[in-house]
Design a protein around this motif. Structure first.
Motif, mmCIF file in Angstrom:
data_model
loop_
_atom_site.group_PDB
_atom_site.id
_atom_site.type_symbol
_atom_site.label_atom_id
_atom_site.label_comp_id
_atom_site.label_asym_id
_atom_site.label_seq_id
_atom_site.Cartn_x
_atom_site.Cartn_y
_atom_site.Cartn_z
ATOM 1 N N ASP A 47 0.827 -1.212 0.000
ATOM 2 C CA ASP A 47 0.000 0.000 0.000
ATOM 3 C C ASP A 47 0.860 1.261 0.000
ATOM 4 O OD1 ASP A 47 -2.282 -1.492 0.029
ATOM 5 O OD2 ASP A 47 -2.684 -1.234 2.170
ATOM 6 N N SER A 48 0.328 2.300 -0.634
ATOM 7 C CA SER A 48 0.975 3.609 -0.569
ATOM 8 C C SER A 48 0.635 4.276 0.759
ATOM 9 C CB SER A 48 0.489 4.501 -1.713
ATOM 10 O OG SER A 48 -0.886 4.824 -1.535
ATOM 11 N N ALA A 49 1.412 5.292 1.106
ATOM 12 C CA ALA A 49 1.130 6.042 2.329
ATOM 13 C C ALA A 49 -0.245 6.689 2.251
ATOM 14 C CB ALA A 49 2.207 7.098 2.550
ATOM 15 N N GLU A 50 -0.600 7.220 1.076
ATOM 16 C CA GLU A 50 -1.888 7.894 0.921
ATOM 17 C C GLU A 50 -3.045 6.941 1.202
ATOM 18 O OE1 GLU A 50 1.204 10.160 -1.046
ATOM 19 O OE2 GLU A 50 0.618 8.048 -1.237
ATOM 20 N N ARG A 51 -2.934 5.702 0.702
ATOM 21 C CA ARG A 51 -4.020 4.755 0.927
ATOM 22 C C ARG A 51 -4.154 4.415 2.407
ATOM 23 N NH1 ARG A 51 -5.543 -0.217 2.041
ATOM 24 N NH2 ARG A 51 -7.425 -1.006 1.013
ATOM 25 N N ILE A 52 -3.034 4.196 3.079
ATOM 26 C CA ILE A 52 -3.092 3.836 4.498
ATOM 27 C C ILE A 52 -3.616 5.006 5.322
ATOM 28 C CG2 ILE A 52 -1.741 3.113 6.501
ATOM 29 C CD1 ILE A 52 0.143 1.668 4.567
ATOM 30 N N ILE A 53 -3.182 6.210 4.988
ATOM 31 C CA ILE A 53 -3.656 7.396 5.711
ATOM 32 C C ILE A 53 -5.161 7.561 5.526
ATOM 33 C CG2 ILE A 53 -3.579 9.923 5.749
ATOM 34 C CD1 ILE A 53 -0.561 9.659 5.061
ATOM 35 N N ASN A 54 -5.636 7.459 4.281
ATOM 36 C CA ASN A 54 -7.070 7.624 4.021
ATOM 37 C C ASN A 54 -7.890 6.525 4.681
ATOM 38 O OD1 ASN A 54 -6.739 9.953 2.493
ATOM 39 N ND2 ASN A 54 -6.495 8.821 0.580
ATOM 40 N N LEU A 55 -7.386 5.295 4.647
ATOM 41 C CA LEU A 55 -8.088 4.185 5.291
ATOM 42 C C LEU A 55 -8.177 4.406 6.798
ATOM 43 C CD1 LEU A 55 -9.361 1.347 5.108
ATOM 44 C CD2 LEU A 55 -7.050 0.396 5.298
ATOM 45 N N THR A 56 -7.092 4.876 7.388
ATOM 46 C CA THR A 56 -7.069 5.123 8.831
ATOM 47 C C THR A 56 -8.042 6.224 9.212
ATOM 48 O OG1 THR A 56 -4.755 4.416 8.951
ATOM 49 C CG2 THR A 56 -5.583 5.763 10.764
ATOM 50 N N ARG A 57 -8.042 7.316 8.454
ATOM 51 C CA ARG A 57 -8.970 8.419 8.724
ATOM 52 C C ARG A 57 -10.421 7.965 8.566
ATOM 53 N NH1 ARG A 57 -8.016 11.807 4.204
ATOM 54 N NH2 ARG A 57 -9.659 13.147 5.051
ATOM 55 N N ALA A 58 -10.678 7.196 7.500
ATOM 56 C CA ALA A 58 -12.047 6.769 7.207
ATOM 57 C C ALA A 58 -12.595 5.836 8.281
ATOM 58 C CB ALA A 58 -12.091 6.083 5.842
ATOM 59 N N ALA A 59 -11.732 5.015 8.852
ATOM 60 C CA ALA A 59 -12.175 4.016 9.831
ATOM 61 C C ALA A 59 -12.130 4.521 11.272
ATOM 62 C CB ALA A 59 -11.312 2.762 9.707
ATOM 63 N N ASN A 60 -11.750 5.769 11.468
ATOM 64 C CA ASN A 60 -11.645 6.354 12.805
ATOM 65 C C ASN A 60 -12.783 7.351 13.013
ATOM 66 O OD1 ASN A 60 -10.807 7.425 15.237
ATOM 67 N ND2 ASN A 60 -8.979 8.419 14.444
ATOM 68 N N PRO A 61 -13.655 7.178 14.001
ATOM 69 C CA PRO A 61 -13.591 6.192 15.082
ATOM 70 C C PRO A 61 -14.541 5.011 14.919
ATOM 71 C CG PRO A 61 -15.089 7.928 15.710
ATOM 72 C CD PRO A 61 -14.623 8.252 14.301
ATOM 73 N N TYR A 62 -15.476 5.086 13.954
ATOM 74 C CA TYR A 62 -16.623 4.175 13.969
ATOM 75 C C TYR A 62 -16.260 2.722 13.698
ATOM 76 C CZ TYR A 62 -19.013 8.636 13.895
ATOM 77 O OH TYR A 62 -19.418 9.902 14.200
ATOM 78 N N PHE A 63 -15.153 2.495 12.991
ATOM 79 C CA PHE A 63 -14.738 1.120 12.705
ATOM 80 C C PHE A 63 -13.438 0.765 13.413
ATOM 81 C CE2 PHE A 63 -17.446 2.502 9.242
ATOM 82 C CZ PHE A 63 -18.362 1.465 9.169
#
Length: 300
Positions: A203-219
């Motif tokens: 994964d690229s840094a952008e994908r991991i950053i976006n995934l982390t933001r998207a899943a915080n906090p509800y998932f």
């Protein structure tokens, strides 16, 4: 002012219940298609404001007619119910849906996740006439680079009182005064934990950053598997730092001052700022100490 019967199916409807009650515009709350525990939450809020509440397993024309008659309601507003569920109700009653984003089958939390994960620039809170498939009102907020699903939700909720106030006070005239904008809902694929995993090797840094933001906090943040253990990334950031040509997934720096920094593909460096594990929530360095990570180790 018109009296509103609010139809709710999740805990995310609580701010709408509170807002309408404070406007003295709430005739009653109808909980549908939700667990009993969620209906009890709705009931507690309704009782706090002295407003009647009912819980129905299914939504149909008879349920709507009964609620309107018993509570002397004028109009129906639903808060982010599954769109097709409302479309399939056989009733003469027109329901106006308060909708988060444009996804017909997603929960509020899933809609917020998708908005950030797909890197959309804005998220819209809309009032949609189900019968006419018409957008009556919409309030758009900017999705900023630091937003999580939680902060984006908070932004949308700041727009909710204004949207509901205008909707309730101008209910009938909105169909005539607003230009016709058709609501074109999109369908999302189901979301489960397998979609939340980050891969440090590919994964690229952008994908991991976006995934982390998207899943915080509800998932609970993005998932990261290290050996047999799974941890949750709550905040990560891209660093302008050399990775010395090591393999993606390698710990390139680990110290109290620098934290935990991982090499990714394309010579990107990712800092794990906040990590949750079975032992607790830690900054990157303290997490690494708990997990017995070392500089030079490749995390697989």
């Amino acid at each position: 002012m018109k009296k509103i019967v609010l139809i709710a199916c999740s805990a995310s409807a609580t701010p709408a219940i509170e807002c309408l009650a404070q406007m003295n515009a709430l005739a009653g709350v109808l909980s549908v298609h939700c667990p009993e525990s969620v209906a009890q939450q709705h009931m507690a809020v309704a009782q706090h404001f002295g407003v009647p509440h009912a819980f129905q397993g299914n939504l149909n024309g008879d349920v709507l007619s009964s609620a309107k008659q018993n509570w002397q309601g004028d109009e129906f507003i639903s808060y982010h119910l599954p769109y097709e569920l409302l479309r399939n109700v056989q009733s003469e009653q027109n329901v106006v849906q308060v909708q988060v984003a444009q996804y017909s089958n997603a929960t509020v939390e899933h809609a917020l996740f998708q908005t950030i994960h797909s890197q959309q620039s804005h998220c819209v809170l809309s009032a949609v006439s189900i019968k006419h498939q018409q957008v009556l009102l919409s309030h758009s907020v900017v999705v900023e680079s630091e937003d999580t699903a939680g902060t984006l939700h908070k932004k949308l909720l700041t727009q909710l009182p204004s949207l509901l106030q205008q909707l309730v006070s101008e209910f009938d005239s909105l169909y005539d005064t607003q230009p016709f904008v058709q609501f074109a809902p999109e369908t999302l694929s189901s979301l489960d934990e397998s979609h939340l995993f980050a891969n440090l090797q590919t994964d690229s840094a952008e994908r991991i950053i976006n995934l982390t933001r998207a899943a915080n906090p509800y998932f609970g943040g993005a998932r990261l598997r290290i050996g047999k253990a799974v941890c949750q990334l709550m905040q990560v950031s891209l660093l302008d730092q050399p990775t010395f040509g090591v393999k993606a997934g390698t710990v390139v720096a680990l110290s109290k001052s620098d934290g935990l920094i991982i090499a990714l593909s394309n010579e990107q460096a990712l800092k794990l700022d906040v990590v949750s594990s079975a032992e607790g929530i830690f900054d990157g360095y303290r997490f690494a100490m708990q997990a017995k990570l070392q500089a030079g180790m490749n995390l697989k």
